[in-house]
Each structure stands twice: as C-alpha cells, then as structure tokens.
Design an enzyme around this catalytic site. Structure first.
Site, PDB file in Angstrom:
ATOM      1  N   LYS A  80      -4.003 -31.705   1.005  1.00 15.95           N
ATOM      2  CA  LYS A  80      -3.981 -33.153   0.765  1.00 15.95           C
ATOM      3  C   LYS A  80      -4.420 -33.924   1.999  1.00 15.95           C
ATOM      4  CE  LYS A  80      -0.335 -34.441  -2.050  1.00 15.95           C
ATOM      5  NZ  LYS A  80       1.099 -34.692  -2.291  1.00 15.95           N
ATOM      6  N   ARG A 113       4.707 -51.586  -0.961  1.00 17.16           N
ATOM      7  CA  ARG A 113       4.171 -52.756  -1.665  1.00 17.16           C
ATOM      8  C   ARG A 113       4.802 -52.825  -3.046  1.00 17.16           C
ATOM      9  NH1 ARG A 113       1.281 -49.889  -5.289  1.00 17.16           N
ATOM     10  NH2 ARG A 113       0.190 -48.022  -4.585  1.00 17.16           N
TER      11      ARG A 113
END
Length: 447
Positions: free
Chosen positions: A158, A291
C-alpha cells in the site's frame, strides 16, 4: 463567533455545508470553476467567486485562489468539505497563517493521519490494534521476503500517502512480491507525489467498519457509533449503513470508547473517522480520515446530530454541547451513493439532466445538487446524489430504501440506481451477510 464561511468545495457537499451554515445564521461564500457557474451551491450562497477554469488543479485545488476569495469576501473561516484539499496539511496551515479559521483539525494532525505509516505508529501508542505488517516503508533493497514470511501471505502493498485504491497491490506468492512493490511505488509516485509503500497482511473476508468521532479543543470527545462501509467497488464505497449488521452492542461500545479516548489523548479537534477492518471478531485499524465523510448522513439519521454544524461550532472554539451519555442511537439508516455512471460498465455519464424527481416521504433524505436542466460536467467525481433512508429497524429501512429507489428519477444521464435496486433485493444483502470483496464478486458474476 464565525459569521461567514467560504466553502472550498463543490457539488452536494458544498450545498450541505451551505445549509448547515444558514441554519446557524452564518453567511456563505461559494467558490466555483468556470464549469460550475450554474451549480446549485453557487446559486444559493450569499456570495460567489469564480476561482479558475474547469480542471481542479486550476480551481478547486488552487490554494492561492481560495485564500484570495476568502480575503476579498471577508470570510472568517474556510470549510474544505471532503476530497480536494480537505486533508491537505499545507492548505490547513496556510488558512490559519493567513488569519482564517480552518474548519477541521490542526495541520499537524492532518499530516500525521495522512501518512498511513505515521498514523499506525500514532494509534499503536494510543492502544488501538492495527493490521500486522511492516513497521515502516519498504524498498526493494529491504529483505521484503522475510517481512512477508513473518506477516504471512497473502499480503497487500500500500502507498503510505494514498487512498482510493491507488498504489495498492495484492500479493499471494513471494515470486510476485518485488514486481508488486515496483508497480505500487510507481502508482503512488504518479498519484500522490510520494512513492513510499508498506506491507500489510491481506485479510480475506473482512468488513469495513468505521467509527465517527467528534472532539473539541477543550479535551472533550465522543463517538457517534459505527458505520458499515463494506460494499465497495475498486476500494470505493458504494453503500453504507449504520449500525453494522455484524456488530454487537458490546463491540460497538468498546470500539467507540477506545476511539474517543484516543482523540482525548491525541488532542484531536473536529470531526474524524477511525477506519477498521473487522474479521473473526477482531478489529484492525487501517487509517483515520480527518474530515467529514461522504457517508456522514447515516450517522446523523440515527443520532439526530448535525455533524457539519458541530464542526463549525468546534472550529469557533466552543465546547461540545453534549456528552457520550446524551447520545442515543435510534433505528437503522442506509446510504446509497448515486453516481453518473452506467450501472453495469461504470462508464462515466456526464451530460444534461432532462428530468429530476427525488424520492420523499417519512425518514427519506436526498443530498444532491442536481436539478432539471443542470449539466453534469465531465471534469469531476461522478457522484451526483446520495439517497439516505431510516427505519425503526433494518428490515423497515430496506423496505423504505426499495420504495425510494423506485421513485428516484434522473433523466438525461445514466446512473447506478438500477445497481442499488438489485442490491436492495439481494438475499445476502438482506441478511447482512457481506464483506469488502462481496460486491466485486457479485459484479463479476453479472458479466
């Protein structure tokens, strides 16, 4: 006290933020590219500023243009929404350096949680379990075979600073490992400007579970329960629900309290989401989103808490107006992301909306900036609406979802509404028996 917010985003989330602001008596400034001149959030905002041409890099990602727009309109604060610059630490720092309030966490927290390796290091210290893997980034010069032998195949390579499925490679055999690292590093460099990658154990049948948190600057933090976001295509969420069909009340409480405690210890400020893979009774942290999430409405539907308004209040320096014991979870909610794509090929379908009729009725919510006559531009993300429904339990929620999908009309462009209709009728979905690989397998079987 925040009196005017510049919304540094577009589409449905810009409209969502505008509505939250107006309900709080806060004025709004919309920014837009030349392609979004007729967008709904531009029409409804108190003021609007064109910040550049259609490409995002020249408009919505142009930090200097956004700061200039905030300056000339006299905005007090900037809300970044999701995507675009919402998790850009440099932007958050610039906003505050120029005297504006950033409606989100500190730049330092964004920076740490935006790097998956640093994030894992941080949460390990806070007592949160992580997926087994390499403790830091790896290169082809490292003994990567030994790392993978210790972790156990299959593994996944990743990108440290990535997301959205980019810079990711699944490896099931050591002979493919080095090629996978090379490919992942190249993708990461192109998409994120950072070619660092790391290795994690690849879980075969996990669910994607995330915990919503709110934390103020006075040391108070709460969790708003979990969302199950396991129905994904190419690592992009398609359907989300709360609570998860797979978790018990005891698991929910334990994991939620662990995340809220971590926020207090970390000194976190604002809304955030801890994301986990869940398999065989165990949770493994994968990342934190600093967020508001696309899927935040499902949590709002079962708690009655306006997450965006809480973000604004926290940014203004206010304390949370409620504690954990005040939060009640009621019923079940499901969100379907409606993308302007063909429901089988997933080819993008921008164009003019000839007819638009959203569903209605009790406990039905549609977050969208569409209207009849609006032209969906080809330059941005394909999501054009979110359908969110709530029921007293999951069975009622699914019945309401099926009825609402039947009513939803978007003419002139293709959407994935037929896919959601099929999912809502599928026996596995009805039973809640699915994992993060289920949808990919289902779509492959339809070809």
């Amino acid at each position: 006290m925040i009196k005017k917010v510049l919304i540094a985003n577009r589409g449905e989330i810009a409209l969502r933020i505008h509505r939250a602001c107006h309900e709080m008596g806060v004025k709004t400034v919309a920014v837009h590219s030349t392609a979004d001149t007729d967008a709904m959030h531009v029409r409804l905002a108190d003021e609007s500023v064109c910040i550049g041409p259609a490409p995002s890099k020249d408009s919505y990602l142009n930090m200097h243009a956004l700061l200039s727009a905030a300056t000339i309109t006299g905005a007090d604060a900037i809300h970044p929404g999701y995507g675009l610059l919402s998790e850009n630490a440099e932007f958050a720092a610039m906003v505050e350096e120029h005297g504006f309030i950033f409606i989100g966490p500190t730049a330092d927290h964004i920076r740490v949680m935006g790097d998956k390796i640093l994030a894992k290091e941080a949460v390990i210290k806070l007592g949160i379990p992580v997926v087994p893997g390499s403790p830091k980034g790896v290169t082809l010069q490292d003994d990567v075979e030994a790392i993978c032998d210790k972790v156990g195949y299959p593994v996944i390579v990743k990108a440290s600073g990535g997301g959205g499925g980019k810079g990711m490679q699944i490896v099931r055999d050591h002979k493919d490992l080095r090629q996978a690292i090379t490919i992942a590093k190249n993708e990461a460099k192109v998409n994120f400007g950072n070619d660092e990658v790391f290795i994690e154990k690849f879980l075969e049948q996990p669910r994607h579970i995330e915990i919503q948190v709110l934390s103020d600057s006075h040391g108070n933090a709460v969790h708003l329960g979990e969302r199950d976001c396991s129905l994904q295509r190419r690592h992009q969420k398609v359907w989300e629900e709360a609570p998860s069909p797979a978790l018990t009340d005891k698991q929910r409480k334990k994991l939620g309290e662990l995340c809220a405690k971590a926020c207090r210890q970390f000194g976190y400020r604002g809304a955030g989401t801890f994301e986990f893979l869940y398999e065989k009774g165990e949770f493994f942290f994968i990342e934190m989103n600093t967020r508001v999430q696309v899927e935040h409405p499902v949590t709002e539907m079962i708690t009655g808490i306006d997450i965006v308004q809480e973000q604004i209040s926290i940014a203004a320096g206010e304390k949370l107006s409620f504690s954990q014991k005040d939060i009640e979870f009621s019923g079940h909610a499901i969100e379907c992301r409606i993308n302007a794509e063909h429901h089988r090929t997933f080819a993008p379908s921008p164009g003019k909306v000839l007819g638009y009729h959203p569903p209605g009725g009790l406990r039905v919510r549609v977050d969208s900036a569409l209207y009849a006559g609006y032209s969906v531009p080809p330059h941005y993300d394909s999501m054009v609406a979110k359908l969110i429904v709530r029921g007293k339990d999951r069975a009622e929620c699914l019945r309401r979802l099926r009825r609402s999908l039947e009513e939803f009309v978007i003419d002139g462009i293709q959407t994935i509404i037929p896919l959601h209709q099929a999912l809502a009728q599928n026996p596995d979905i009805i039973k809640g028996d699915y994992d993060i690989h289920w949808l990919e397998k289902y779509l492959s079987a339809q070809e």
